[in-house]
Design a protein around this motif. Structure first.
Motif, PDB file in Angstrom:
ATOM      1  N   UNK A 409       0.828  -1.203   0.000  1.00 24.96           N
ATOM      2  CA  UNK A 409       0.000   0.000   0.000  1.00 24.96           C
ATOM      3  C   UNK A 409       0.862   1.252   0.000  1.00 24.96           C
ATOM      4  N   UNK A 410       0.386   2.268  -0.736  1.00 23.30           N
ATOM      5  CA  UNK A 410       0.878   3.618  -0.523  1.00 23.30           C
ATOM      6  C   UNK A 410      -0.306   4.229   0.177  1.00 23.30           C
ATOM      7  N   UNK A 411      -0.129   5.030   1.164  1.00 19.99           N
ATOM      8  CA  UNK A 411      -1.286   5.510   1.923  1.00 19.99           C
ATOM      9  C   UNK A 411      -2.283   6.339   1.115  1.00 19.99           C
TER      10      UNK A 411
ATOM     11  N   UNK F  35      10.656  -7.472   9.551  1.00 18.98           N
ATOM     12  CA  UNK F  35       9.292  -7.402  10.070  1.00 18.98           C
ATOM     13  C   UNK F  35       8.892  -5.951  10.295  1.00 18.98           C
ATOM     14  N   UNK F  36       9.725  -5.213  10.981  1.00 10.85           N
ATOM     15  CA  UNK F  36       9.436  -3.804  11.283  1.00 10.85           C
ATOM     16  C   UNK F  36       9.409  -2.972  10.002  1.00 10.85           C
ATOM     17  N   UNK F  37      10.358  -3.211   9.107  1.00 10.71           N
ATOM     18  CA  UNK F  37      10.446  -2.406   7.885  1.00 10.71           C
ATOM     19  C   UNK F  37       9.180  -2.557   7.039  1.00 10.71           C
ATOM     20  N   UNK F  38       8.570  -3.724   7.112  1.00 12.18           N
ATOM     21  CA  UNK F  38       7.350  -3.935   6.351  1.00 12.18           C
ATOM     22  C   UNK F  38       6.174  -3.154   6.911  1.00 12.18           C
ATOM     23  N   UNK F 199       0.206   3.560   6.834  1.00  9.75           N
ATOM     24  CA  UNK F 199       0.016   2.129   6.582  1.00  9.75           C
ATOM     25  C   UNK F 199       1.317   1.370   6.318  1.00  9.75           C
ATOM     26  N   UNK F 200       1.309   0.075   6.627  1.00  8.82           N
ATOM     27  CA  UNK F 200       2.452  -0.797   6.335  1.00  8.82           C
ATOM     28  C   UNK F 200       2.684  -0.819   4.826  1.00  8.82           C
ATOM     29  N   UNK F 201       3.905  -0.614   4.380  1.00  9.73           N
ATOM     30  CA  UNK F 201       4.084  -0.542   2.931  1.00  9.73           C
ATOM     31  C   UNK F 201       4.319  -1.915   2.303  1.00  9.73           C
ATOM     32  N   UNK F 202       4.658  -2.906   3.132  1.00 11.40           N
ATOM     33  CA  UNK F 202       4.896  -4.216   2.543  1.00 11.40           C
ATOM     34  C   UNK F 202       4.576  -5.328   3.540  1.00 11.40           C
ATOM     35  N   UNK F 203       3.368  -5.819   3.447  1.00 12.43           N
ATOM     36  CA  UNK F 203       2.919  -6.845   4.394  1.00 12.43           C
ATOM     37  C   UNK F 203       3.683  -8.155   4.218  1.00 12.43           C
ATOM     38  N   UNK F 204       4.278  -8.348   3.047  1.00 14.04           N
ATOM     39  CA  UNK F 204       5.066  -9.565   2.832  1.00 14.04           C
ATOM     40  C   UNK F 204       6.290  -9.585   3.732  1.00 14.04           C
TER      41      UNK F 204
END
Ligand SMILES: Nc1ncnc2c1ncn2[C@@H]1O[C@H](COP(=O)(O)OP(=O)(O)O)[C@@H](O)[C@H]1O
Ligand SMILES: Nc1ncnc2c1ncn2[C@@H]1O[C@H](COP(=O)(O)OP(=O)(O)O)[C@@H](O)[C@H]1O
Ligand SMILES: Nc1ncnc2c1ncn2[C@@H]1O[C@H](COP(=O)(O)OP(=O)(O)O)[C@@H](O)[C@H]1O
Lengths: 429, 117, 117, 117, 429, 429
Positions: A409-411, F35-38, F199-204
């Motif tokens: 996602x991009x916000x 984990x945090x970076x995502x 928002x999280x930019x990368x849930x993966x």
């Protein structure tokens, strides 16, 4: 040297290695989620990964409750008993025939059930609803995997007749492969399958996932001797040699047939090689392991090229990679197992044709049960609820529909919903 | 005033920026696009699936300029983007009725000449 | 000449390309955009944070055509992109003053008809 | 009818959407672009390689509106996007000859006013 | 306690640890692929990763066929014999001087050859054709790595004169670094090198890759004692301490010289620290290990800043990170090795200057052989086929050109080719 | 069997396992960075990961210099002495009470200090300047973590009164959780917090990170018995069972309360489950471990939903996941510990209420010290320099501002700066 006293029959060295092997196999399931997620379109990334995560939760619980007992508690030739249900009697005393605590043995085997369950998801990604999937794997991890595991490892009829399966050609590889086949048949093809190109959205996930899977497979095969003895060392080494040969042969096939050596092909080759050696790992010589690795490439490669031309949308080719790879390995044992290496039995090429017979039987019975049982279970779940998402939802993508999230996602355009509206917002949806 | 739109090869994007810079065109917006034209399709294979890739990566420039700058802009774009191979791209010129600089509310010619830092 | 801009559903992009192809419109540029219109917002939750997603993925086509091709282009776009559900998108037509093919410097009509390989 | 194009700061995108919403402009398309204007270049270093980054992230809005909505749209864009710092961006207004709603085939004014759910 | 009987001379504890160490080192190669792939442009992502995957396939096969024998079978001072070729005689009996089965020893050493081969690819990414690369590594993994490994570990002349190299300063680090130097010279710079900015497309890959490499390095250094004894424990601990110091010093250098602490710099620092300690891991005290870690940052940092100003497009700085790092470590031993810690020998600072002499000799001979042999091999391959892609192909990107794939696809504009056209399509291309 | 002689009291099996456990825990820190970076926005990706990398450098060095000694050298009830400072006297002899070399014990414990330090960063991502962060963790890793570790493991007052904490409920989980709470209070909320959706930019990254963390946690909990004996096997198995139950319960909560099972929720559940079992791993039965796993989901889930509605921008919910999870585990021991499983002590439910008392005391004292000490340290650092970036810089993103890099670059608009201009360029900036 001094070693802290361990309960009678438990080996420090074996236990040390089996702790690691168990952790390695557990790690394979997120690695598989990564591998699979890379092979789907970005709008289904999280859903695909979540199917593996679901196996980590659901299959572990079912395993502790009944699965382990059904697989490994003494029972009849078909299935184990329930006296180890709820982990009853599973403690520090060594599991019979090993020098490791039964608790650890149970954990090690749990990781096998988990990843096998996760493997099946490859057949139904991008369209199956998450709820029914959870129901399905809860049933599958109790009624399919433990049965097959019991047959070859839990004192079942195949074990009794001497079928050799070192690390899971029957329960894990053919079990997942032919269950995937059945699942794809029941759930049906994705709406655009065969009409549009449905491409992997991130080949890097596939490559890294394959690398981590290979890493984990050393625990998978190397740990299936439950010790640091000969069989484990042999299985471990063969897990290095065989996939390397599969990789080289796959390169050649790609270069000749596809005109270019592909990365996703290479990732696939690693899996196929690891699958192929799985049943045979501790039974054949290193040189034969290289042969098996090379050989295993052919059936899987052919199937992977042919399958997409059919109506069978077994989306991530679990049948081709695991079903066929496992089949090749199981049969290979029948020819080239060597007592001089495994201390147990030889194959036809070394003067013991009966071995081949029981490998063939396993190669027929395993797939048959996996396919039939999975087909029935999914039909049953299908009676309770819709198995697949509406075509509109399928177009929108399973991540948003099933999980209410996007992988990337991009916000922009995301408006924060405040507590009060929130529930409102929620309700309205 | 005109709005000049150009589609060029990604590997030429920096050359174009440089050419524009030299022509003293300071304000530009750029985005990645995919294009189809006379280029050959690429064949790609993903496992058993073989596809024809009909689109190739391009970069799209959008440049608002006052009349005197139109030709220099076009020349700069051509100079920076041409390789002579099929696929070099296109330039489109559209009439621009108004331009406003958001920061100041200035309009038209003023709006499209950025302040130099 | 006109510049035809169309916003369509991403899942329809390939159908649109095909329709354009059949209508013998060969040159097109395409990009991903996000759009807001009459569609319902989606609610998404990330840990404790709940959001309304007001934008949905769309694909934007930009096609320069000479007069005779304008209507065929519009028809092709509609044919390829329509589902009948809210969110199908829009087509915008803008006057195009000049078009230049960067590779050759050809202009206008010539510029917008790609060479066939 | 006009096609209003605006380049704004990404961090202002949501404010702009809100401002447009309040001005009752419902249909918009948005995309990420990179822009160069009066902003200072950033210096970045990757191992031994040092580069000047001449482009900064921006967001591009494309909004088709009927005459009466042109000014409100521009005002909303300015209101939502302005920070007063160099880099706020630009608004460009282009004449729009036709607009078509793909779903229904409706044209012009009708086409650019979305149905409300 | 009970331990299942193992063949004479095999230790359960040592075997348990070496199984893990081997798996860890194998995992390093995909991790390296990830690290490297993050440092190139997105259009070359897969090709870069594939160079590491290729090493996993090709180098493993060559190692089993002849490489292992050339490195570790007794031979002359320069190279080993062929009596272990095709793994002949490699079984469960312990490798002389260790308490682990030779089969496992062979597998452990194989992973070293694999990753060293993969490391060299860093010099030629984004431009070298994949076919010639495969030929090159097939030759390199037979004629370069095994020779250097023989010199220091296989009873070669350096070992004979007492050069100390715990985990591969000569064969792995200087071997890959100076081979990369030669490869970059022969293949030549990327077409836009020095003219345009060629930036890493995904720094996250580099960070995660570096993290996984460090993880694997514990097996790499910690396993090079082939046991769980002192040297391994010391080497293992030093592999934690040294890179941490390199990291801290690198932060400082970045802050002072580059004005900002960079993430790619940090990822690089981790590698450099692990490289620096590699040869010295089991020979120096923990405190000296911290010193070495700190020291190793300087030469590599300087080289990484200076190299891009030259015409030498040694693209991913293998020479700076591995060549220089390994060199620093090899020489450091000559000064600060301590018999009180390693039980074998001391360096000049502890009263044994001769040690320094033979470290210097190794630091000259290793690089010289690696550079010369690689230069010649690549020239030979160059005679057979074009080493690099046409500049048009280079512009298009190696992923599409060499592998017919993109790392990140959205299905747009991808038209499914049906079987019949398919082959046509293929042919036409 | 033969085992190379090891110094008196060192066990080969235990050492083999502890080498692996140490490597696994080290791997957790990059996994945490991933984990945090995502979970942050893309413009802060590298900075977030770098905070974990920084812990790998800084905390390792401080640990070797004084941290280890303050935690584990004999001292008073509050803190250890300095006689192991600079690793003085830390060698191959076994650490008292274990059968592994103290050097290895020190390395194992170092990895705990590293990851705990990294965990705290979750509270201040996306806004805290990197320089002050480095100062803060240097102090924190000396003055906070070692103190808490000493209390429960180093012979401190809690240990003395019999508080049970198997793998770090007090120092690691509550220590990081309540320190994060304090850090968020001092540093303050992100400028757009509560106003815009961040928002999280990368849930993966979050999913893969969680998977790797679980993998590492087997070393974390399984290694906290320092052996391959009962407690380790039990802790290891419970680390499989508990998080699986948390996952299943979390699925249910998400489905009921949030209407959809979320992927980021699942990733969070894995962490929470691992955290919950951490203190209790070696003390409770497998069945109770499953109960604890299920139970632990509730407080964390509630907190994670409630916290974002407050002004407390404890950005990545370290308090909810680690603080609350650890608290739950610590108290759970007080009720359900079973001597029959752990051989040490029982909880209230098994007739030993005193145990509960001292668990409660630990659950009060640990958080109190962590919160207070962190609050003071950050205030002090705040006196020396600005803790947070200007709101302009925050808008631009910490990657560009603090590290002069972007996580994902396309080279467009990047003009190469040549040496000469270079320094100029640099200076000008
Ligand atoms: N009529 C058009 N409208 C919009 N974009 C076009 C048009 N024709 C070409 N383009 C863009 O220009 C790119 C190159 O055009 P092409 O015709 O392939 O090469 P050339 O201009 O050298 O003949 C295409 O990939 C497409 O992005
Ligand atoms: N006035 C407009 N200007 C620019 N883009 C628009 C406009 N109206 C709609 N769009 C684009 O078209 C998409 C679909 O429009 P919408 O009104 O939702 O559906 P429909 O056209 O079927 O009523 C929107 O997501 C947006 O991208
Ligand atoms: N002439 C132009 N044509 C197209 N885009 C422009 C033009 N001038 C500026 N822009 C866009 O607007 C952004 C901000 O413009 P800039 O001049 O830097 O700030 P300001 O408008 O506050 O002076 C630029 O990054 C660019 O994307």
């Amino acid at each position: 040297m001094t070693v802290l006293p361990l309960p009678g029959g438990v080996s420090a060295g074996d236990t040390a290695w089996m702790l690691v092997a168990t952790a390695l196999v557990l790690m394979m399931t997120p690695a598989l989620g990564l591998f699979y997620a890379g092979l789907v379109r970005s709008k289904n990334t999280l859903n695909t990964f979540m199917m593996s995560i679901a196996a980590l939760g659901v299959a572990t619980v079912t395993w502790a409750l009944v699965g382990y007992s059904l697989a490994f508690a003494s029972g009849d030739g078909f299935i184990g008993g329930l006296h180890n249900a709820l982990l009853h009697g599973v403690g520090f005393a060594p599991r019979a025939g090993t020098a490791i605590p039964q608790l650890l043995f149970m954990a090690f085997e749990a990781t096998f059930c988990i990843i096998t369950t996760a493997l099946v998801s490859g057949a139904v990604v991008e369209r199956m609803r998450f709820g029914p999937f959870l129901m399905f794997i809860a049933l599958w991890s109790v009624l399919v995997y433990p049965v097959l595991a019991h047959w070859v490892w839990g004192g079942g009829w195949l074990a009794h007749h001497g079928t050799l399966d070192f690390a899971g050609g029957v329960p894990v590889e053919m079990g997942s492969g032919f269950s995937a086949f059945a699942a794809a048949t029941v759930v049906g093809a994705r709406k655009d399958y065969g009409r549009q190109a449905l491409l992997p959205h991130n080949a890097m996930y596939a490559l890294l996932g394959a690398g981590l899977l290979w890493f984990g497979w050393f625990g998978f095969n190397g740990g299936s001797g439950y010790s640091v003895g000969h069989p484990s060392v042999l299985a471990f080494t063969n897990t290095l040699l065989a996939p390397a040969c599969t990789l080289v042969v796959w390169f050649a096939l790609d270069a000749v047939i596809g005109r270019r050596v592909t990365a996703i092909g290479a990732a696939t080759a690693i899996i196929v090689g690891c699958v192929g050696i799985t049943p045979a790992a501790g039974y054949i010589s290193p040189m034969w392991a290289m042969g098996l690795g090379a050989l295993a490439a052919f059936p899987s490669y052919a199937m992977i090229r042919w399958r997409p031309r059919t109506r069978l949308d077994e989306s991530l080719d679990v049948l081709a990679a695991h079903g066929f790879g496992g089949l090749t390995g199981i049969l290979f044992i029948g020819f080239f197992a060597q007592r001089s290496w495994n201390g147990i039995s030889s194959g036809a090429a070394y003067g013991h044709p009966r071995q081949l017979l029981w490998q063939v039987v396993a190669a027929l019975a395993g797939p048959a049960y996996a396919f039939a049982a999975t087909w029935i279970l999914l039909r049953l779940v299908g009676l309770m609820t819709r198995l697949r998402a509406s075509s509109g939802d399928e177009a929108l993508g399973m991540d948003v529909v099933e999980h209410g999230e996007e992988a990337y996602t991009t916000g922009e355009g995301a408006i924060l919903v405040m507590p009060e509206e929130h529930t409102a917002g929620g309700r309205r949806y | 005033m005109k709005l000049v739109i150009a589609i060029v090869r990604p590997e030429k994007a920096n050359d174009v920026l440089e050419a524009l810079y030299r022509a003293e065109i300071r304000g530009v917006s750029m985005s990645r696009v995919q294009g189809h034209g006379g280029e050959l399709d690429r064949v790609e294979t993903y496992r058993g699936t073989t596809v024809k890739m009909e689109l190739s990566e391009k970069v799209r420039f959008e440049i608002a300029v006052s009349e005197p700058f139109v030709q220099p802009t076009i020349d700069a774009l051509c100079a920076g983007a041409r390789t002579g191979e099929v696929g070099d791209g296109k330039i489109f010129v559209v009439a621009l009725e108004r331009a406003i600089r958001i920061r100041t509310g200035e309009t038209d010619a003023l709006a499209v000449t950025p302040v130099s830092p």
